[in-house]
Design a protein around this motif. Sequence first.
Motif, PDB file in Angstrom:
ATOM      1  N   ASP A   1       4.845 167.127  64.325  1.00 32.03           N
ATOM      2  CA  ASP A   1       4.365 166.370  65.486  1.00 32.03           C
ATOM      3  C   ASP A   1       3.420 165.242  65.099  1.00 32.03           C
ATOM      4  N   VAL A   2       2.773 165.350  63.941  1.00 30.86           N
ATOM      5  CA  VAL A   2       1.759 164.352  63.578  1.00 30.86           C
ATOM      6  C   VAL A   2       2.100 163.601  62.300  1.00 30.86           C
ATOM      7  N   LEU A   3       3.364 163.639  61.895  1.00 29.31           N
ATOM      8  CA  LEU A   3       3.800 162.920  60.697  1.00 29.31           C
ATOM      9  C   LEU A   3       4.942 161.969  61.050  1.00 29.31           C
ATOM     10  N   ARG A   4       5.015 160.865  60.321  1.00 28.68           N
ATOM     11  CA  ARG A   4       6.144 159.951  60.491  1.00 28.68           C
ATOM     12  C   ARG A   4       6.513 159.373  59.127  1.00 28.68           C
ATOM     13  N   GLN A   5       7.754 158.958  59.012  1.00 27.50           N
ATOM     14  CA  GLN A   5       8.248 158.422  57.750  1.00 27.50           C
ATOM     15  C   GLN A   5       8.255 156.900  57.781  1.00 27.50           C
ATOM     16  N   GLU A   6       7.683 156.306  56.757  1.00 29.33           N
ATOM     17  CA  GLU A   6       7.640 154.857  56.640  1.00 29.33           C
ATOM     18  C   GLU A   6       8.986 154.329  56.133  1.00 29.33           C
ATOM     19  N   PRO A   7       9.239 153.022  56.285  1.00 32.83           N
ATOM     20  CA  PRO A   7      10.495 152.449  55.786  1.00 32.83           C
ATOM     21  C   PRO A   7      10.713 152.679  54.287  1.00 32.83           C
ATOM     22  N   ASP A   8       9.613 152.802  53.519  1.00 34.71           N
ATOM     23  CA  ASP A   8       9.776 153.030  52.077  1.00 34.71           C
ATOM     24  C   ASP A   8      10.016 154.493  51.738  1.00 34.71           C
ATOM     25  N   GLY A   9      10.150 155.338  52.759  1.00 34.32           N
ATOM     26  CA  GLY A   9      10.445 156.751  52.539  1.00 34.32           C
ATOM     27  C   GLY A   9       9.234 157.656  52.476  1.00 34.32           C
TER      28      GLY A   9
ATOM     29  N   ASP B   1      -6.308 157.286  54.118  1.00 37.84           N
ATOM     30  CA  ASP B   1      -4.972 156.707  54.287  1.00 37.84           C
ATOM     31  C   ASP B   1      -4.037 157.353  53.269  1.00 37.84           C
ATOM     32  N   LEU B   2      -3.617 158.579  53.580  1.00 38.38           N
ATOM     33  CA  LEU B   2      -2.841 159.376  52.642  1.00 38.38           C
ATOM     34  C   LEU B   2      -1.349 159.129  52.831  1.00 38.38           C
ATOM     35  N   ARG B   3      -0.633 159.144  51.706  1.00 38.41           N
ATOM     36  CA  ARG B   3       0.819 158.967  51.731  1.00 38.41           C
ATOM     37  C   ARG B   3       1.451 160.032  50.851  1.00 38.41           C
ATOM     38  N   PHE B   4       2.556 160.580  51.339  1.00 31.29           N
ATOM     39  CA  PHE B   4       3.188 161.716  50.671  1.00 31.29           C
ATOM     40  C   PHE B   4       4.647 161.388  50.374  1.00 31.29           C
ATOM     41  N   PRO B   5       5.147 161.811  49.209  1.00 34.63           N
ATOM     42  CA  PRO B   5       6.522 161.460  48.841  1.00 34.63           C
ATOM     43  C   PRO B   5       7.575 162.210  49.639  1.00 34.63           C
ATOM     44  N   THR B   6       7.221 163.397  50.163  1.00 32.66           N
ATOM     45  CA  THR B   6       8.186 164.195  50.915  1.00 32.66           C
ATOM     46  C   THR B   6       7.525 164.765  52.167  1.00 32.66           C
ATOM     47  N   PHE B   7       8.360 165.146  53.130  1.00 36.09           N
ATOM     48  CA  PHE B   7       7.827 165.806  54.328  1.00 36.09           C
ATOM     49  C   PHE B   7       7.136 167.101  53.950  1.00 36.09           C
ATOM     50  N   GLU B   8       7.722 167.830  53.007  1.00 34.09           N
ATOM     51  CA  GLU B   8       7.153 169.127  52.619  1.00 34.09           C
ATOM     52  C   GLU B   8       5.732 168.968  52.085  1.00 34.09           C
TER      53      GLU B   8
END
Length: 292
Positions: free
Chosen positions: A188-196, A154-161
Amino acid sequence: MIEAKIKSVQCISPAGLHQMSYKEWGDEANPRVLICVHGVTRVGDDFDNLARALAGHYRVVAPDVAGRGRSGRLRNPQFYNVLQYVSDMVTLIARVTANSGDGVDWFGTSMGGLIGIALASLPDTPVRKLVLNDIGPTLDPAALLRIGDYIGQDLRFPTFEAAARFVREVSQSFGEHSEDEWHKLASDVLRQEPDGQWVRHYDMGLALPFRSATPESAQADEAMLWAAYDAIRCPTLLVRGEHSDLLSRETAAIMAGRGPRASLVEIANVGHAPTFIHDDQIAIARQFLIGT
């Protein structure tokens, strides 16, 4: 540029109803339908280039399998399995062939190929031609462990890059792609959560069936897949990435000699799995499906 329409169909699992989203290219009245189904952590957007190239001949339909992309999630993640996916695809095929009553051709990458094997093996199957992209009944255990571990993070990333770099790193086996192609494969396989934060597009519950698998269940699954493969009667094309760690060269050779006796094509300098973004790969599918 040919653009797709995004539609959905309601499907059912033992846990209740869910929506399955799909992209559709081409003339809605065209009775020739090609169903394209993605790998375990990918989405129907993977087939944008292939669909545009074939939309003059086919009505091309590419679903997001349940739990991925635009589709709904299953209330019980234990039902993320091939049998449930086959049920969903039967519903989808009934929807898209309602006016023609004809069958469909099938292009399945990895998991999408397993669904295709299961569906094509059934009596009175709607599948007329079958393309299996880097998948077979015998799956390398180490590769399955790698995929299962990857799915469950369950990985989370601060930026799209940062998220896109991760997708690119874990997708190196796809082979060489341009910067724009890598950007699309990631977006195509990434989305941004409400917290950014940026996350992958799918339900983390997909990992549950992998985690609950045992050596005995894996052996039983393999036996069932070989039985299904041997029951297939439609023309079949098997595509293998030269460096694939999921479909061995030995398994591919066996598949060419039994069951539907698949025609075998190996793509150089690619592992698991060829993306069919590039013209030379698209030409392989076109030749088998259309003959030109």
